[in-house]
Design an enzyme around this catalytic site. Sequence first.
Site, mmCIF file in Angstrom:
data_model
loop_
_atom_site.group_PDB
_atom_site.id
_atom_site.type_symbol
_atom_site.label_atom_id
_atom_site.label_comp_id
_atom_site.label_asym_id
_atom_site.label_seq_id
_atom_site.Cartn_x
_atom_site.Cartn_y
_atom_site.Cartn_z
ATOM 1 C CD GLU A 99 -48.487 8.616 -27.258
ATOM 2 O OE1 GLU A 99 -48.145 9.803 -27.474
ATOM 3 O OE2 GLU A 99 -47.997 7.948 -26.336
HETATM 4 N N1 COA Z 1 -42.465 0.604 -33.032
HETATM 5 C C1 COA Z 1 -41.984 -0.304 -33.895
HETATM 6 N N2 COA Z 1 -40.857 -0.132 -34.596
HETATM 7 C C2 COA Z 1 -40.195 1.014 -34.409
HETATM 8 C C3 COA Z 1 -40.634 2.001 -33.529
HETATM 9 C C4 COA Z 1 -41.832 1.769 -32.813
HETATM 10 N N3 COA Z 1 -42.320 2.641 -31.933
HETATM 11 N N4 COA Z 1 -39.763 3.039 -33.572
HETATM 12 C C5 COA Z 1 -38.804 2.688 -34.427
HETATM 13 N N5 COA Z 1 -39.066 1.468 -34.959
HETATM 14 C C6 COA Z 1 -38.294 0.716 -35.952
HETATM 15 C C7 COA Z 1 -38.366 1.351 -37.320
HETATM 16 O O1 COA Z 1 -39.536 0.939 -37.995
HETATM 17 C C8 COA Z 1 -37.090 0.835 -37.945
HETATM 18 O O2 COA Z 1 -37.301 -0.479 -38.395
HETATM 19 P P1 COA Z 1 -36.589 -1.005 -39.761
HETATM 20 O O3 COA Z 1 -35.125 -1.027 -39.414
HETATM 21 O O4 COA Z 1 -37.176 -2.366 -39.925
HETATM 22 O O5 COA Z 1 -36.942 -0.011 -40.808
HETATM 23 C C9 COA Z 1 -36.109 0.771 -36.762
HETATM 24 O O6 COA Z 1 -36.914 0.780 -35.600
HETATM 25 C C10 COA Z 1 -35.206 1.958 -36.693
HETATM 26 O O7 COA Z 1 -35.996 3.127 -36.782
HETATM 27 P P2 COA Z 1 -35.514 4.419 -37.604
HETATM 28 O O8 COA Z 1 -36.659 5.365 -37.651
HETATM 29 O O9 COA Z 1 -34.898 4.005 -38.875
HETATM 30 O O10 COA Z 1 -34.359 4.899 -36.604
HETATM 31 P P3 COA Z 1 -33.787 6.371 -36.309
HETATM 32 O O11 COA Z 1 -32.637 6.156 -35.394
HETATM 33 O O12 COA Z 1 -33.611 7.134 -37.558
HETATM 34 O O13 COA Z 1 -34.963 7.106 -35.465
HETATM 35 C C11 COA Z 1 -36.693 7.269 -33.778
HETATM 36 C C12 COA Z 1 -35.323 6.659 -34.185
HETATM 37 C C13 COA Z 1 -37.050 6.658 -32.441
HETATM 38 C C14 COA Z 1 -36.564 8.787 -33.666
HETATM 39 C C15 COA Z 1 -37.745 6.910 -34.870
HETATM 40 O O14 COA Z 1 -37.705 5.514 -35.102
HETATM 41 C C16 COA Z 1 -39.186 7.238 -34.507
HETATM 42 O O15 COA Z 1 -39.575 8.381 -34.579
HETATM 43 N N6 COA Z 1 -39.990 6.215 -34.124
HETATM 44 C C17 COA Z 1 -41.408 6.373 -33.897
HETATM 45 C C18 COA Z 1 -41.605 6.707 -32.439
HETATM 46 C C19 COA Z 1 -43.046 6.993 -32.098
HETATM 47 O O16 COA Z 1 -43.743 7.820 -32.614
HETATM 48 N N7 COA Z 1 -43.452 6.266 -31.043
HETATM 49 C C20 COA Z 1 -44.723 6.425 -30.440
HETATM 50 C C21 COA Z 1 -45.351 5.087 -30.283
HETATM 51 S S1 COA Z 1 -46.807 5.221 -29.314
#
Ligand code: COA
Length: 260
Positions: A136
């Site tokens: 966060e």
């Molecule tokens: N909110 C909204 N969208 C999210 C998301 C979130 N928390 N986490 C992932 N997504 C979306 C991405 O934007 C992406 O969208 P797109 O296809 O339109 O580009 C899709 O999900 C896939 O994410 P991607 O990062 O390409 O997948 P990955 O398999 O390589 O990685 C994670 C997966 C979860 C490791 C990575 O998405 C990530 O680090 N997400 C952020 C998590 C985070 O910090 N959450 C805290 C929220 S408080």
Amino acid sequence: MKLERLELETTGPVARVWLNRPEVRNAFDGLMVTELRKTLFDLGTLDAVRVIVLGGRGSAFCAGGDLAWMKATAAFTREENLREAQAMADLFFTVYNSPKPVVARVHGAALGGGAGLVAACDIAVAALGSQFGFTEVRLGILPAVISPYVLSKIGESAARELFLTGERFEAVRAAEIGLVRHAVPEDDLDAVVESRVSELMKAGPRAVAEAKALLREVSFKRVEDVQRYTVERIADIRVTAEAQEGMHAFLEKRPPKWSS
Ligand code: COA
């Protein structure tokens, strides 16, 4: 309720709840929060359900709060913002407070609120290689509503480091700090989850619900402040039919009626 963000499978006494929004790695928006909260609450009221397993469809357990949805809160009034945040807080409390044991089946990633969900569950099993993080602060926000559950699982020392850096960490470290109980090869994940389920099925259902209430009441309290409560709990439960059956079964060298 028709479920758009979840899948629910019930097999005998085990209810499996799957977060089902794989295209955004099961990030939760308002609808998922509502569905998950209601589903877990309802499962908690069913005598036929003894254990709940929470997992994620697709490549990750849960990427936390939906950042597109959270971004949109800038246009909300403070009242609306408080209402949304309260709904999220209610979700974590519903998981934590469920009278049924909740087992988290974690693979891929559990980040932000996803890691908070893991903390609110009773027992978490994670696949090696899954990534965790209280990311966060890296987004300029806070691990706020999840903090009580995370702190009670990992303690202040680990929480200070992880909340303040927002760094990601792996399943083995998650197990070392107590966020999960087991870090296992992904191929063994389901077998280890099932072994947790079968151990839980040996426990008296009422006793499990009472043990959860006991943990909730006693954590972080002074002994003097909880002693009377603990005395009353054991005095009340040992005379119940379930407790009498459990003790008789042991002394008669047979499994109790609830054990499958
Ligand atoms: N909110 C909204 N969208 C999210 C998301 C979130 N928390 N986490 C992932 N997504 C979306 C991405 O934007 C992406 O969208 P797109 O296809 O339109 O580009 C899709 O999900 C896939 O994410 P991607 O990062 O390409 O997948 P990955 O398999 O390589 O990685 C994670 C997966 C979860 C490791 C990575 O998405 C990530 O680090 N997400 C952020 C998590 C985070 O910090 N959450 C805290 C929220 S408080």
